[in-house]
Design a protein around this motif. Structure first.
Motif, PDB file in Angstrom:
ATOM      1  N   VAL A  54       0.791  -1.546  -0.203  1.00 55.38           N
ATOM      2  CA  VAL A  54       0.022   0.424  -0.136  1.00 55.38           C
ATOM      3  C   VAL A  54       1.400   1.542   0.123  1.00 55.38           C
ATOM      4  CG1 VAL A  54      -1.790   1.082   1.171  1.00 55.38           C
ATOM      5  CG2 VAL A  54      -1.664  -1.385   1.251  1.00 55.38           C
ATOM      6  N   PHE A  55       2.015   1.299   0.306  1.00 53.48           N
ATOM      7  CA  PHE A  55       2.497   2.199   1.010  1.00 53.48           C
ATOM      8  C   PHE A  55       4.456   1.894   1.229  1.00 53.48           C
ATOM      9  CE2 PHE A  55       5.156   5.318   3.292  1.00 53.48           C
ATOM     10  CZ  PHE A  55       4.815   6.726   2.963  1.00 53.48           C
ATOM     11  N   LYS A  56       5.067   2.523   1.142  1.00 54.34           N
ATOM     12  CA  LYS A  56       6.245   2.270   0.841  1.00 54.34           C
ATOM     13  C   LYS A  56       7.765   3.685   1.320  1.00 54.34           C
ATOM     14  CE  LYS A  56       8.436   1.087  -3.691  1.00 54.34           C
ATOM     15  NZ  LYS A  56       9.065   0.162  -4.347  1.00 54.34           N
ATOM     16  N   ASN A  57       8.461   3.941   2.190  1.00 56.81           N
ATOM     17  CA  ASN A  57       9.327   4.814   2.199  1.00 56.81           C
ATOM     18  C   ASN A  57      10.964   3.602   2.107  1.00 56.81           C
ATOM     19  OD1 ASN A  57      11.419   6.190   2.655  1.00 56.81           O
ATOM     20  ND2 ASN A  57       9.557   7.336   4.561  1.00 56.81           N
ATOM     21  N   PRO A  58      11.276   4.046   1.195  1.00 59.45           N
ATOM     22  CA  PRO A  58      12.576   3.093   0.955  1.00 59.45           C
ATOM     23  C   PRO A  58      13.543   3.682   1.751  1.00 59.45           C
ATOM     24  CG  PRO A  58      11.776   4.573  -1.022  1.00 59.45           C
ATOM     25  CD  PRO A  58      10.544   4.667  -0.210  1.00 59.45           C
ATOM     26  N   ASP A  59      13.432   4.839   2.211  1.00 60.14           N
ATOM     27  CA  ASP A  59      14.252   5.801   3.229  1.00 60.14           C
ATOM     28  C   ASP A  59      14.878   5.449   4.348  1.00 60.14           C
ATOM     29  OD1 ASP A  59      14.475   7.232   1.048  1.00 60.14           O
ATOM     30  OD2 ASP A  59      13.596   8.893   1.653  1.00 60.14           O
ATOM     31  N   ASP A  60      13.446   4.611   5.160  1.00 63.51           N
ATOM     32  CA  ASP A  60      13.716   4.323   6.366  1.00 63.51           C
ATOM     33  C   ASP A  60      13.266   3.032   6.454  1.00 63.51           C
ATOM     34  OD1 ASP A  60      10.772   4.703   6.272  1.00 63.51           O
ATOM     35  OD2 ASP A  60      10.647   6.266   7.902  1.00 63.51           O
ATOM     36  N   HIS A  61      12.629   2.342   5.416  1.00 59.04           N
ATOM     37  CA  HIS A  61      12.208   0.686   5.541  1.00 59.04           C
ATOM     38  C   HIS A  61      10.901   1.174   6.158  1.00 59.04           C
ATOM     39  CE1 HIS A  61      15.700  -0.396   3.951  1.00 59.04           C
ATOM     40  NE2 HIS A  61      16.237   1.155   4.559  1.00 59.04           N
ATOM     41  N   PHE A  62       9.575   1.520   6.373  1.00 57.83           N
ATOM     42  CA  PHE A  62       8.467   1.570   7.087  1.00 57.83           C
ATOM     43  C   PHE A  62       7.651   1.125   5.675  1.00 57.83           C
ATOM     44  CE2 PHE A  62       4.705   3.171   7.603  1.00 57.83           C
ATOM     45  CZ  PHE A  62       3.876   3.163   8.451  1.00 57.83           C
ATOM     46  N   TYR A  63       6.835   0.271   5.519  1.00 59.22           N
ATOM     47  CA  TYR A  63       5.831  -0.101   4.447  1.00 59.22           C
ATOM     48  C   TYR A  63       4.278  -0.361   5.101  1.00 59.22           C
ATOM     49  CZ  TYR A  63      10.079  -1.887   2.326  1.00 59.22           C
ATOM     50  OH  TYR A  63      10.971  -1.776   1.610  1.00 59.22           O
ATOM     51  N   ILE A  64       3.010  -0.409   4.957  1.00 60.79           N
ATOM     52  CA  ILE A  64       2.371  -0.289   5.050  1.00 60.79           C
ATOM     53  C   ILE A  64       1.655  -1.861   3.758  1.00 60.79           C
ATOM     54  CG2 ILE A  64      -0.736   0.515   5.013  1.00 60.79           C
ATOM     55  CD1 ILE A  64       1.309   3.063   5.188  1.00 60.79           C
ATOM     56  N   LEU A  65       1.475  -2.544   4.424  1.00 61.70           N
ATOM     57  CA  LEU A  65       1.476  -3.728   3.153  1.00 61.70           C
ATOM     58  C   LEU A  65      -0.506  -4.836   4.174  1.00 61.70           C
ATOM     59  CD1 LEU A  65       4.508  -5.340   4.419  1.00 61.70           C
ATOM     60  CD2 LEU A  65       3.958  -4.467   1.724  1.00 61.70           C
ATOM     61  N   LYS A  66      -0.758  -5.505   2.382  1.00 61.35           N
ATOM     62  CA  LYS A  66      -2.147  -5.897   3.089  1.00 61.35           C
ATOM     63  C   LYS A  66      -1.495  -7.147   3.097  1.00 61.35           C
ATOM     64  CE  LYS A  66      -6.269  -3.102   1.557  1.00 61.35           C
ATOM     65  NZ  LYS A  66      -6.630  -3.100   0.534  1.00 61.35           N
ATOM     66  N   ILE A  67      -1.383  -8.455   3.793  1.00 62.46           N
ATOM     67  CA  ILE A  67      -0.680  -9.762   4.068  1.00 62.46           C
ATOM     68  C   ILE A  67      -1.924 -10.258   4.049  1.00 62.46           C
ATOM     69  CG2 ILE A  67       0.473 -10.658   5.703  1.00 62.46           C
ATOM     70  CD1 ILE A  67       2.198  -9.226   4.945  1.00 62.46           C
ATOM     71  N   VAL A  68      -1.325 -12.186   3.589  1.00 62.59           N
ATOM     72  CA  VAL A  68      -2.020 -12.887   3.802  1.00 62.59           C
ATOM     73  C   VAL A  68      -1.506 -14.349   4.821  1.00 62.59           C
ATOM     74  CG1 VAL A  68      -3.571 -14.812   3.101  1.00 62.59           C
ATOM     75  CG2 VAL A  68      -3.869 -12.529   1.620  1.00 62.59           C
ATOM     76  N   LEU A  69      -2.697 -14.416   5.571  1.00 59.37           N
ATOM     77  CA  LEU A  69      -1.823 -14.859   7.175  1.00 59.37           C
ATOM     78  C   LEU A  69      -1.888 -16.239   6.847  1.00 59.37           C
ATOM     79  CD1 LEU A  69      -3.215 -12.729  10.273  1.00 59.37           C
ATOM     80  CD2 LEU A  69      -0.682 -12.672   8.804  1.00 59.37           C
ATOM     81  N   ASP A  70      -0.916 -17.148   6.971  1.00 55.68           N
ATOM     82  CA  ASP A  70      -0.680 -18.755   6.923  1.00 55.68           C
ATOM     83  C   ASP A  70      -1.658 -18.569   7.725  1.00 55.68           C
ATOM     84  OD1 ASP A  70       1.896 -18.174   4.585  1.00 55.68           O
ATOM     85  OD2 ASP A  70       2.879 -18.516   6.712  1.00 55.68           O
ATOM     86  N   LYS A  71      -1.672 -18.254   9.094  1.00 55.58           N
ATOM     87  CA  LYS A  71      -2.281 -19.139  10.239  1.00 55.58           C
ATOM     88  C   LYS A  71      -3.446 -17.617  11.277  1.00 55.58           C
ATOM     89  CE  LYS A  71       0.377 -23.412  11.216  1.00 55.58           C
ATOM     90  NZ  LYS A  71       1.506 -23.712  12.012  1.00 55.58           N
ATOM     91  N   PRO A  72      -4.430 -17.506  10.283  1.00 55.26           N
ATOM     92  CA  PRO A  72      -4.880 -16.248  11.162  1.00 55.26           C
ATOM     93  C   PRO A  72      -4.929 -16.350  12.926  1.00 55.26           C
ATOM     94  CG  PRO A  72      -5.427 -16.586   9.538  1.00 55.26           C
ATOM     95  CD  PRO A  72      -5.238 -17.869   9.281  1.00 55.26           C
ATOM     96  N   GLN A  73      -5.118 -15.221  13.906  1.00 51.51           N
ATOM     97  CA  GLN A  73      -5.444 -15.679  15.084  1.00 51.51           C
ATOM     98  C   GLN A  73      -6.673 -15.873  15.113  1.00 51.51           C
ATOM     99  OE1 GLN A  73      -1.765 -14.858  17.722  1.00 51.51           O
ATOM    100  NE2 GLN A  73      -0.750 -15.995  16.873  1.00 51.51           N
ATOM    101  N   LYS A  74      -6.809 -15.932  16.326  1.00 51.49           N
ATOM    102  CA  LYS A  74      -8.291 -15.479  17.196  1.00 51.49           C
ATOM    103  C   LYS A  74      -8.666 -13.937  16.834  1.00 51.49           C
ATOM    104  CE  LYS A  74     -12.020 -16.211  20.666  1.00 51.49           C
ATOM    105  NZ  LYS A  74     -11.562 -16.739  22.409  1.00 51.49           N
ATOM    106  N   GLY A  75      -9.672 -14.218  15.984  1.00 53.82           N
ATOM    107  CA  GLY A  75      -9.769 -12.417  16.026  1.00 53.82           C
ATOM    108  C   GLY A  75      -9.429 -11.383  14.539  1.00 53.82           C
ATOM    109  N   LEU A  76      -8.167 -12.760  14.344  1.00 54.46           N
ATOM    110  CA  LEU A  76      -8.176 -11.520  13.244  1.00 54.46           C
ATOM    111  C   LEU A  76      -8.338 -12.541  12.235  1.00 54.46           C
ATOM    112  CD1 LEU A  76      -3.766 -11.613  14.080  1.00 54.46           C
ATOM    113  CD2 LEU A  76      -5.787  -9.343  14.338  1.00 54.46           C
ATOM    114  N   SER A  77      -8.303 -11.512  10.643  1.00 49.18           N
ATOM    115  CA  SER A  77      -9.181 -11.612   9.620  1.00 49.18           C
ATOM    116  C   SER A  77      -7.929 -12.680   8.957  1.00 49.18           C
ATOM    117  CB  SER A  77      -9.544 -10.924   9.115  1.00 49.18           C
ATOM    118  OG  SER A  77      -9.000 -10.615   7.587  1.00 49.18           O
TER     119      SER A  77
END
Length: 86
Positions: free
Chosen positions: A12-35
């Motif tokens: 979604v967003f990346k700042n290569p200067d400080d390595h900050f990211y906003i990502l949409k991830i598909v989790l391998d094993k979603p934990q309780k309460g998380l999609s």
């Protein structure tokens, strides 16, 4: 805090200067309460961050007032060294 792993669906967003990211991830094993698909934010060092990249990370859950439940990275990437040999 928990340990999670998954594949990047969208950068979604990346700042290569400080390595900050906003990502949409598909989790391998979603934990309780998380999609299975969740927004992950934070700094990621040492790997190529792009669509399709799989990685493991430590994060805290938090509630964004506008975008809902997200994971905020505290450490990434994380490697399981229990089965590694020199």
């Amino acid at each position: 805090m928990g340990t999670y792993s998954g594949k990047i669906r969208t950068v979604v967003f990346k700042n290569p200067d400080d390595h900050f990211y906003i990502l949409k991830i598909v989790l391998d094993k979603p934990q309780k309460g998380l999609s299975s698909e969740i927004v992950v934010t934070g700094k990621i060092f040492g790997i190529s961050v792009q669509k399709g990249t799989w990685f493991s990370f430590e994060a805290n859950t938090f509630e964004h007032p506008k975008y809902g439940t997200q994971l905020k990275i505290t450490k990434a990437p994380v490697f399981d060294t229990t089965n590694m040999t020199p």
